[in-house]
Design an enzyme around this catalytic site. Structure first.
Site, short mmCIF file in Angstrom:
data_model
loop_
_atom_site.label_atom_id
_atom_site.label_comp_id
_atom_site.label_asym_id
_atom_site.label_seq_id
_atom_site.Cartn_x
_atom_site.Cartn_y
_atom_site.Cartn_z
N GLY A 127 0.92 -1.21 0.16
CA GLY A 127 -0.08 -0.16 0.06
C GLY A 127 0.90 1.07 0.21
N SER A 128 1.92 1.32 -0.91
CA SER A 128 2.47 2.67 -0.89
C SER A 128 1.61 3.59 -1.91
CB SER A 128 3.86 2.35 -1.39
OG SER A 128 4.70 1.98 -0.47
N HIS A 129 0.68 4.23 -1.48
CA HIS A 129 -0.12 5.03 -2.23
C HIS A 129 -1.18 5.96 -1.33
CE1 HIS A 129 -3.25 2.42 -1.15
NE2 HIS A 129 -2.69 1.32 -1.66
N ALA A 130 -1.76 6.98 -2.01
CA ALA A 130 -2.96 7.56 -1.32
C ALA A 130 -4.13 7.47 -1.82
CB ALA A 130 -2.25 9.14 -1.06
N ARG A 183 0.21 6.25 2.46
CA ARG A 183 0.24 5.48 3.41
C ARG A 183 0.92 4.14 3.05
NH1 ARG A 183 -2.50 1.24 2.23
NH2 ARG A 183 -4.65 0.90 1.91
#
Ligand code: TYD
Length: 133
Positions: A48-51, A96
């Site tokens: 989940g490396s994103h927004a 996050r």
């Protein structure tokens, strides 16, 4: 609620086994549209490396432990989740990532939106420029 918040959930202690829960609007600041979970994470992996542009989430470590690292475009804050009676509320527009998963950890995530790839911001530079203007 516009900042990330750790929310203590009720804990009904019972010699037969404890019970916790969350419901809207008492513990959860939004109505649930979707539930998913992350499990069987190999050691060292990051999810989940994103927004999200609009989506809000609430994350509980139902089993084991992991860290949720939140970046508001300037500062980064780490939340270690290791109790099934604590949940982390994440407002929209926070970068996050989930990391440091323990063996057999189980991340429960509820969201106020159904799945929509268009709601993802997958580039950190794009996120920072959208967030900071
Ligand atoms: P993604 O959210 O990118 O995973 P991560 O937690 O690492 O950020 O989702 C991984 C894949 O799963 C992606 O192809 C989309 C799919 N997916 C769904 O179909 N529905 C969902 O509710 C979620 C969370 C993901």
């Amino acid at each position: 609620m516009i900042t990330p918040t750790l929310i203590s959930l009720p804990k009904i202690v019972d010699p037969r086994g404890n019970l916790s829960f969350f419901e809207h609007p008492n513990q959860l600041p939004f109505e649930i549209a979707r539930t998913y979970w992350i499990y069987d994470v190999p050691g060292g992996e990051i999810r989940g490396s994103h927004a999200f542009r609009e989506q809000q989430e609430f994350i509980v470590a139902l089993s084991g432990s992991f860290d949720v690292v939140l970046n508001d475009g300037v500062n980064e804050k780490r939340f270690s989740l290791n109790r099934s009676y604590n949940g982390l509320f994440i407002p929209k527009m926070y970068w996050r990532r989930l990391e440091n998963f323990s063996t057999n950890s189980l991340a429960l995530i509820v969201s106020d939106k159904t799945y929509d790839e268009n709601d993802y911001i997958r580039g950190f530079e794009e996120f920072k420029s959208l967030k900071n203007g």
